[in-house]
Motif scaffolding. Sequence first.
Motif, PDB file in Angstrom:
ATOM      1  N   ARG A 614       2.389  16.255 -15.456  1.00 16.29           N
ATOM      2  CA  ARG A 614       1.500  17.311 -14.983  1.00 16.29           C
ATOM      3  C   ARG A 614       0.353  17.540 -15.965  1.00 16.29           C
ATOM      4  N   ALA A 620      -2.824  10.586 -14.300  1.00 18.26           N
ATOM      5  CA  ALA A 620      -3.707  10.707 -13.141  1.00 18.26           C
ATOM      6  C   ALA A 620      -4.605   9.491 -12.987  1.00 18.26           C
ATOM      7  N   PRO A 634       8.603   7.924  -5.593  1.00 14.28           N
ATOM      8  CA  PRO A 634       7.245   8.333  -5.226  1.00 14.28           C
ATOM      9  C   PRO A 634       6.523   8.917  -6.447  1.00 14.28           C
ATOM     10  N   GLU A 635       5.230   8.696  -6.536  1.00 13.00           N
ATOM     11  CA  GLU A 635       4.472   9.167  -7.699  1.00 13.00           C
ATOM     12  C   GLU A 635       4.582  10.672  -7.872  1.00 13.00           C
ATOM     13  N   GLU A 636       4.571  11.419  -6.754  1.00 14.12           N
ATOM     14  CA  GLU A 636       4.622  12.874  -6.867  1.00 14.12           C
ATOM     15  C   GLU A 636       5.973  13.381  -7.378  1.00 14.12           C
ATOM     16  N   GLU A 637       6.982  12.485  -7.407  1.00 13.20           N
ATOM     17  CA  GLU A 637       8.300  12.877  -7.900  1.00 13.20           C
ATOM     18  C   GLU A 637       8.585  12.311  -9.289  1.00 13.20           C
TER      19      GLU A 637
END
Length: 689
Positions: A614, A620, A634-637
């Motif tokens: 984060r 990013a 998954p990237e968001e996880e």
Amino acid sequence: MSDTTVPSAAADVPSAAADLIARSNRLGSDPRNTNYAGGNTSAKGTEIDPVTGRPVELLWVKGSGGDLGTLTEGGLAVLRLDRLRALADVYPGVDREDEMVAAFDYILHGKGGAAPSIDTAMHGLVDAAHVDHLHPDSGIAIATAADGEALTATIFGDRVVWVPWRRPGWQLGQDIADIKAANPDAIGTILGGHGITAWGDTSDEAEANSLWIIETAAAYIEEHGRPEPFGAALPGYEPLDPEARRARAAALAPILRGLVSTDRAQVGHFSDDPRVLEFLSHAEHPRLAALGTSCPDHFLRTKVKPMLLDLPPASTLEEQVERLTALHDEYRADYQAYYDRHATDSSPAVRGQDPAIVLIPGVGMFSYGADKQTARVAGEFYLNAINVMRGAEAISSYAPIDEAEKFRIEYWSLEEAKLQRRPKPKPLASRIALVTGAASGIGKAIATRLAAEGACVVIADLDLAKAQAAAADLGSTDVAVGVQADVTSEADVQAAVDATLLAFGGLDLVVNNAGLSLSKSLLETTVADWDLQHDVMAKGSFLVSRAAARVLIDQELGGDIVYISSKNSVFAGPNNIAYSATKADQAHQVRLLAAELGEYGVKVNGINPDGVVRGSGIFAGGWGAKRAAVYGVPEEELGAYYAQRTLLKREVLPENVANAVFVLTAGDLSHTTGLHIPVDAGVAAAFLR
């Protein structure tokens, strides 16, 4: 029961006070009228007493320590006029008039607002609805001229009356009140050695009268002044060209910071204002500098006189350093002698013998204080003093108040009490930090925490606009500045360090945070991939540490170098050869530099975070997607995945890394160097052995 309505706490500001605030802001926003935090203004008016329901005469006056340019209602002291005037019946005389300040506590209206200043009596006793007391350069030039009384009559006629020097207090207020009563045509006074006071029946009239005195004095000096008030130009003392003088200033800054921090650590400010350079390039500057400043607001911030280098600009750096070191010893001995000449059994202890102002001909002025704002304001006040000297020498000769009076002000018990009311310094107060790669992610979190704990911070980043925006998020340039720096460039790194020296006067704390990552297997990793990562992190950290170490050694104040390494410096993971190898390089630099720089009091430590997803610029920028692919999530996880593989099951955030930097540098770990702190929520494979 009375039907009187008690005013709400949210009631509007009384009109007299509102007019006063507006006038104060206008006057205080123009440095020709008064200096920062200098002077005070007041208004008198009638309000309903919420207790009795009857009218009561009040005095609103700028409180102690406030600034006219930024004055708000909270900065006003509010007092009852009847009770203030009644104090005249118990005034014990000049020898005990400090007791009157304590008496002000008993005449406050309601909660009283800000603490009343020593000048409150002046405002309350003068029979005018609105009173201004200001410290304009033009007015102080008349006030410090050897024939100031005669000049006052010549310049202003019967509209302005001379008041001989008197220390601020009740008697000075009474003197001005008596002068106004005896001179019905007068609109103000010149206070010998000090400043001006003006008055009016309305706020606009008081402001107009103040400005008339200031502008009339300035016009007289301009029209009648000698063309060279500082004497003839000194051959060989011309200012260096801008690039050369700033380079010399950066070279001298660490030496000077170390010298002026003999008693306590100081933050610095550098100015090469043309007026400073002009002063130092003319023949009379040694005489005038030795006379010191006059207005109490000036020398309380600049000390009674500056330290002046007596070498021409063409002298070598080595010659200047040697001479400055000797002059500093002389300055400290001279200041101690000044204290010993005038101190009594009741005087506060000497507050330190180091100079607040250092003047370098051809280069400029360094000013020092406990924080950047204090240092900057000290320099601004000495520039005011130069302007005053110019004006006084142009039309007469500069004759400030004598040394004994300066001591009475500097070591006044009321000034000591004001110093004691200052809040306790934050843990990193007076420390100056340079953080690389600090426009986002971990670096920005570190910069934010250091600034919050009192440090001055330089944010270095490849992207100048982002660096400046990140600095602006932390506050004014008294708190943080942003600079461009490619850490792979030796020139860029040196420029960033020099910028730090010129912005804040020195350097104490360096965080090697700049980095990037490419997630590739051994066979996919190109030579360019390898070189890029090693250039930014291994070579970049080396360049930053080397440039910083030169400063830390010259300052002789110790310091901290912190490397943001990685758990990957000890943990072997897949598809990460270049990144992990360069992190291992950084980790060993920590050990090597801890061993080498320890003799100079410099601590070198590292921090090993786990993946910080984060807020991370690295993640990013594509690294996150590639690492997520490696682990099949998954990237968001990805952040949650990293958390679940730790012993504490917690995701690592930029603020967690910033916390570790603070712990290493705030002082409690004063005996710790060569350490790597894991900030990974517990990765057993990365345990240090």
